[in-house]
Design an enzyme around this catalytic site. Structure first.
Site, PDB file in Angstrom:
ATOM      1  N   VAL A 182       0.811  -1.215   0.000  1.00  0.00           N
ATOM      2  CA  VAL A 182       0.000   0.000   0.000  1.00  0.00           C
ATOM      3  C   VAL A 182       0.837   1.255   0.000  1.00  0.00           C
ATOM      4  CG1 VAL A 182      -1.986  -1.065   1.117  1.00  0.00           C
ATOM      5  CG2 VAL A 182      -0.167  -0.071   2.532  1.00  0.00           C
ATOM      6  N   ASP A 188       4.252  -1.348   4.851  1.00  0.00           N
ATOM      7  CA  ASP A 188       4.555  -1.332   3.422  1.00  0.00           C
ATOM      8  C   ASP A 188       3.702  -2.333   2.645  1.00  0.00           C
ATOM      9  OD1 ASP A 188       6.419   0.612   3.774  1.00  0.00           O
ATOM     10  OD2 ASP A 188       8.079  -0.818   4.069  1.00  0.00           O
ATOM     11  N   GLU A 189       3.072  -3.259   3.386  1.00  0.00           N
ATOM     12  CA  GLU A 189       2.285  -4.261   2.670  1.00  0.00           C
ATOM     13  C   GLU A 189       0.788  -3.914   2.713  1.00  0.00           C
ATOM     14  OE1 GLU A 189       3.687  -8.350   3.268  1.00  0.00           O
ATOM     15  OE2 GLU A 189       5.469  -7.493   4.226  1.00  0.00           O
ATOM     16  N   MET A 190       0.083  -4.330   3.765  1.00  0.00           N
ATOM     17  CA  MET A 190      -1.349  -4.012   3.797  1.00  0.00           C
ATOM     18  C   MET A 190      -1.670  -2.891   4.783  1.00  0.00           C
ATOM     19  SD  MET A 190      -2.714  -7.930   3.564  1.00  0.00           S
ATOM     20  CE  MET A 190      -4.235  -7.756   2.678  1.00  0.00           C
TER      21      MET A 190
END
Lengths: 831, 374
Positions: free
Chosen positions: B132, B174-176
């Site tokens: 994201v 940095d991911e969800m």
């Protein structure tokens, strides 16, 4: 009490259930968890063994697949996690066990770290080993240098056997050989495989110690020992827990048993209470029964006491009457003896004897009266009574006394008030009051009367005197028996029960009697009676007073027949002889005892038997039953002759089969009537014509004249005449006169459909004709009354005609009877 | 309650483990431990050991002594993929929907499937994925196929279970960049999900149930039926000469030392750069390159990574934890050089690649048309 126990029992049961369920929660589940934890520790021990096995397989080269060791490790890890969770839910777990488990967890984690390291090292080690082994042959073939080949083989052998790795003495040599090989390889740089082998060898040598130490660390992790120690520790713990549970079990059992005992106790109490309650009820019932029985006994005793009293009175009156019978009877006989008339002095003496006897007899009769009243055997005929009429009757009776005491009698208050009372009894009461008022009056005093309606329902009749009056404190005792209030010593005669009888009689008639008095001024006795709104039978006030006299009818014999007299008392026998001797052609047979009487009855077969009841030996009643059982004597009429004058005695006698009952002292007219009746009846029953005695006696003639008419009940007339007080002759006359009047009125009314009037008139006619024993008229009047009540007048004219005809027959007889009575009365008066 | 949780935990964690053979049926017996503890323990040990003794697939199936080298027969530490496990279809379907649910991420654009594209081998084909935040994360996304059979998760093995692994991408900014609370809110807002959770979990929408659903789905991502599995299951004629040559090289050169087990990898950690210094050569070393060190903090664990599974390796380029190698031949070469100390010639590499391609399995996402893997 019982309910409370029941409630506590229920609560106890609930408590037991509650404790048991809680117990399940508190102890049982924990025990299960404890066991579950044990199971898990055992599983941990097993998985530990499996993990060790897998590791050993890796080490020994049995397996090169890390999946297996991973699976073992994963299993162990999850068991550890699961154990941790179980431990968390077992807060009671002892600290030593928790610590041991934590320690195992830490050891395990350390081992897992070692394991991962070992796997990595093992992969490299195995790889290099295999590489060296597999490439060795090829490389060796290409190398000519034997020493190098030997070194290669030696090193590879050394490296291949992991168990030899730690042999330190060889390590240095291997190291130097590897160095030699390395130099050789560098020298033959085109031999890539050799170079690789050497690099692997160096790697193996370099890592050899590491993997060895990792392996040592891994295999000596101490996990197994710790788990075993934990198991041992946990066994102790578990035993403790079980002991605790056992203790809890015991406590629970004790509590439960206690509660059960309490419940049992409660139940038993309930039953016991119930039983005792039942017992109590039972004993109460028993006591009630006993009490009832006592009361019944007392009642019986009281009744028997009352009976004794009655018996006493009866026997008293009997005992008194027997001598009185002689006194009065013989007195009368002396008076009536016309053949040997008494001298004037004797006449006076006999008069005193008779009067004394009569007085005594009246006393006895009063006592009898009282006993009758108390025995509730008083028979009252309550009807409309005009008090003024009664007063009229009474005044005549007391006038003589009043005159002798110089007491003036007040005028009768004119009053139309009628009361409901028994005429005779009311007269008795008023006579008593009046005579008291005269007797206890002062010389030259006065007596006044009153009659007024107190209300619509009550009439008060009062008698006032001008005597000395009665002190108030004595008033309440006025009406108690035998209380003469200090007059016992006075000259005035009295029994002391007159007022008592009066009070009882008035109360029996539904009235009240009372007295108001003022000392020195006088007393007023009053009585209140229910007021009557009907019309009293018009009864003229009797204006003539006569003494009770012997009916002239009875002065000579008029009937024939054989009479058997069973009597033990000689005086009575003699009296009877005299009486019957006067009656004419009667043959008297005498028996002294019942036994003799029975024999004589069979021999003589008399027309009538006079039987004394109280006989020595066989009683008169018993003798009667014997006579009745005998074929020859059973039809002979038997008349009881007894001094027992109580109604009870008479009823008993009549029930036992006597044809008549005459009381002593003999009321001669009644006796003669009874005897005549029975002798007449005997004749009729036998179908014989009436034997007429040629006796010129007037009385006999009258009797004979009546007899053949058949329509008149001669006995009834005679008894009516004799039993009624002398003043009733006026009533008789009135009734006789009223018959034709009523008949005329009936004739008149019957045409008017006035049923009520017809019924009333018929009833009146019935009464009046009944008085004279005019049976036909009586029964015809009855029929008319019935028809009138049913509002059916069709038959009435015929009945009236019949009555007219009947009256034509009867009327002369009645007229003659009345004339005779008149003459008799006149004759007496003239004496 | 607590106990039942413990039981649940036990059954879910040790599912399939031989140890579980000691079931609740034994409970009563064990209860009488005071009498027979030792005996019972021994008995259980013996039984469990017997049952747990593995039967290696290679032992059974690779019997042709003539065609296959001795070491392969002796103990090739590989085995075919198991059958797809029997799971609750409904839960798996829910897991699949959650796996593809972009609303699980903070911006509603990133799902699990964003980086684990099932149709492309279970990863995203990128050296390192972009979440994201738009930033590249530290390591290459591994394939999600056959993921359940890994012994640990992430390149550094920092998660021991799939469920734990999910925390990583969900929380990673940095991911969800999300949280379970947010995800639960999102799902609660959806009537559709509510219905599904009502049906499957009695309406419980929680971290536990969400993870369970996704994990259940992931357990179904088994790519059985590969050429390799069929070969080692006995179909000796299946491999081409090159493939057979490659397999022999795979065995003999030592690849199998680490790439082994059912996944040909995924069951141990190994240092990247055994014979040569990989990171020295590559340069630009970052924390992501420290591997296990980041988990254990032990210096000796530095540069240690979980050996990745080679299943479907042909589909999961780029390679290595840093995604730095785009081609299979290159990574074969690199692996041989740094890990085995070997410099392979092109033939060897060609054979090995040929062999590696036999590891491509089948799955409805991978081969929607039921194509034979190449």
């Amino acid at each position: 009490m019982s309910r409370n126990l029941l409630i506590s029992g229920v609560l106890s049961i609930l408590l037991v259930i509650g404790i048991y369920s809680s117990y399940q929660r508190w102890f049982q589940l924990d025990v299960r968890l404890y066991h579950y934890l044990l199971e898990q520790i055992q599983e941990l021990r097993v998985s530990d063994a499996l993990l060790d096995k897998s590791i050993l397989e890796l080490r020994t080269g049995i397996s090169l697949n890390y999946d297996h060791v991973n699976n073992s490790a994963t299993a162990m890890r999850s068991i550890s996690t699961s154990i941790d969770l179980t431990v968390e839910s077992l807060p009671e777990l002892s600290e030593s066990v928790t610590k041991a488990i934590d320690g195992i967890g830490e050891l395990n984690n350390a081992r897992f770290v070692d394991l991962e390291r070992y796997k990595s090292q093992h992969a490299i080690y195995r790889n290099s080993t295999i590489f060296v082994q597999t490439q060795l042959v090829e490389v060796v073939q290409e190398i000519d240098d034997k020493s190098i080949v030997a070194a290669i083989v030696e090193v590879s052998d050394f490296l291949r056997d992991p168990l030899l790795q730690h042999k330190q003495r060889k390590t240095d040599r291997v190291s130097s050989e590897i160095d030699i090989l390395s130099e050789y390889a560098d020298a033959n740089s085109d031999n890539h495989v050799l170079i690789s082998i050497v690099r692997h060898m160096r790697l193996l040598q370099m890592r050899g110690d590491d993997i060895s130490s990792t392996m040592t660390s891994l295999m000596s992790s101490g996990v197994t020992g710790s788990i075993d120690a934990l198991l041992k520790l946990y066994h102790t713990e578990l035993i403790n827990v079980q002991d605790r549970v056992k203790a809890a079990n015991i406590i629970l059992s004790v509590v439960a048993i206690t509660l059960l005992f309490m419940i049992a106790f409660a139940v038993s109490r309930i039953f016991r209470d119930r039983k005792s309650l039942l017992n109590l009820t039972q004993s109460l019932e028993n006591r009630v029964k006993e009490r009832t029985a006592d009361l019944e006994l007392a009642m019986i005793e009281a009744e028997s006491a009352s009976e004794s009293k009655s018996q006493f009175l009866a026997s008293m009156s009997h005992e008194l009457r027997t001598p009185l019978n002689s006194i009065i009877g013989f007195g009368k006989m002396l008076e009536l003896n016309h053949e040997e008339p008494l001298s004037p002095d004797q006449k006076i003496a006999v008069g005193h004897i008779k009067n004394g006897g009569a007085h005594l007899l009246s006393l006895v009769d009063e006592v009898l009266d009282l006993s009758k009243i108390e025995a509730r055997e008083l028979e009252l005929s309550v009807e409309h009574v005009h008090p003024a009429h009664v007063f009229g009757d009474c005044l005549e009776l007391v006038r003589g006394l009043a005159d002798s005491k110089n007491v003036s009698l007040g005028a009768l208050m004119e009053s139309d008030n009628c009361v409901l009372a028994d005429y005779g009894r009311l007269k008795q009461v008023l006579l008593n009051l009046l005579s008291n008022a005269v007797k206890y009056n002062r010389d030259g005093g006065s007596v006044n009367f009153g009659c007024e309606a107190l209300s619509d329902d009550t009439v008060r009749i009062s008698v006032s005197d001008s005597g000395n009056g009665i002190p108030n404190e004595n008033l309440s005792e006025m009406f108690t028996p035998f209380n003469r209030l200090g007059m016992e010593a006075s000259q005035i005669e009295g029994t002391g029960i007159g007022l008592t009888i009066s009070k009882r009689l008035i109360e029996e008639m539904g009235g009240r009697i009372g007295c108001e008095s003022e000392v020195g001024i006088g007393s007023t006795f009053w009585l209140e009676l229910p007021r009557s709104h009907g019309n009293a039978l018009a009864q003229p006030v009797a204006t003539r007073e006569t003494q009770h006299r012997v009916n002239p009818l009875l002065q000579s014999g008029s009937v024939t027949g054989d009479i058997l007299y069973v009597e033990d008392n000689p005086a009575n026998r003699d009296l009877m002889k005299m009486i019957l001797g006067r009656m004419g052609n009667l043959t008297l047979h005498i028996a002294h005892t019942a036994e003799i009487g029975i024999v004589m009855a069979e021999e003589v077969h008399p027309d009538l038997i006079l039987m004394d009841i109280n006989l020595p030996g066989m009683s008169g009643t018993k003798a009667l039953s014997v006579l009745r059982q005998n074929e020859n004597t059973k039809d002979i009429p038997v008349v009881a002759a007894s001094a027992n004058a109580l109604p009870h005695d008479i009823r008993t006698a009549m029930e036992s089969g006597f044809d008549g009952y005459i009381t002593k002292p003999f009321d001669i007219p009644v006796m003669i009537t009874t005897i005549s009746n029975l002798l007449e009846g005997v004749d009729v029953d036998k179908g014989q014509s009436v034997s007429v005695a040629n006796n010129s006696s007037r009385s006999t003639r009258v009797a004979l004249d009546y007899a053949p008419l058949g329509e008149l009940d001669i006995g009834r007339i005679l008894s009516a005449v004799q039993m009624l007080p002398p003043s009733y002759r006026a009533i008789l006359e009135n009734q006789a006169n009223s018959i034709p009047v009523i008949l005329r009125e009936l004739q008149h009314v019957s045409s008017t459909q006035d049923f009520k009037a017809v019924e009333t008139l018929a009833h009146k006619l019935k009464t009046n004709s009944g008085t004279f024993g005019a049976r036909q008229i009586w029964s015809l009047a009855q029929e008319v009354e019935n028809f009138a009540r049913d509002e059916a007048l069709e038959e009435i004219p015929r009945l009236l005609d019949d009555m007219e005809k009947e009256y034509d027959i009867v009327a002369p007889v009645i007229a003659r009877l009345m004339a005779d009575l008149e003459a008799d009365a006149n004759a007496l008066n003239s004496e | 309650m607590i106990r039942s949780c413990a039981l649940d935990a036990l059954t879910s964690e040790v599912d399939g483990g031989a140890i579980l053979a000691i079931g609740n049926e034994r409970y009563e017996m064990i209860q009488k431990f005071r009498v027979c503890t030792l005996f019972g323990l021994c008995l259980i040990g013996v039984l469990a050991t017997t049952w747990a003794t593995p039967l290696y697939a290679a032992d059974v199936n690779v019997v042709n002594e003539d065609s296959v080298p001795i070491y392969v027969i002796a103990g090739a530490p590989v085995s075919p993929l198991p059958e797809k496990p029997a799971v609750d279809e409904g839960i798996a379907e829910l897991g699949s929907r959650l796996f593809h649910e972009t609303r699980l991420s903070a911006n509603g654009q990133v799902s699990c499937a964003s980086c684990h594209v099932l149709e492309q081998g279970g990863d995203d084909g990128m050296a390192s994925s972009i979440g994201v935040s738009g930033k590249q994360i530290g390591t290459n996304a591994p394939t999600v196929f056959n993921v359940a059979m890994n012994f640990s998760f992430f390149w550094d093995g920092r998660a021991e279970t799939m469920e734990d692994q999910m925390d990583g991408p969900v929380h990673s900014p940095d991911e969800m960049a999300s949280s379970w609370a947010d995800i639960i809110d999102v799902l609660n807002a959806s009537a559709e999900y509510q219905q599904s959770f009502d049906d499957l979990y009695d309406g419980e929408i929680s971290e536990r149930t969400i993870k369970d659903a996704i994990a259940t789905f992931q357990r179904t991502l088994v790519t059985g039926g590969s050429k390799f599995d069929r070969f080692i299951s006995g179909d000796r004629t299946l491999f081409s000469a090159a493939e057979l040559q490659g397999y022999e090289s795979f065995m003999s050169l030592g690849c199998v030392s680490c790439h082994q087990g059912v996944l040909l990898g995924g069951n141990l950690y190994q240092r990247l750069g055994i014979f040569e210094d990989y990171f020295g050569d590559r340069g630009n070393v970052s924390a992501a390159d420290y591997g296990r060190f980041n988990v254990t903090g032990a210096e000796e664990d530095r540069y240690y990574f979980k050996v990745p599974s080679l299943r479907n390796v042909a589909l999961t380029a780029p390679y290595l934890h840093d995604g730095s190698v785009p081609y299979l031949a290159d990574v074969v070469s690199i692996m041989a050089y740094y890990q085995l100390g070997l410099s392979l010639d092109t033939n060897q590499i060609e054979y090995l690649v040929a062999f590696l391609k036999t590891l491509t399995g089948t799955h409805q996402y991978l081969n929607p048309n039921g194509d034979e893997p190449s």
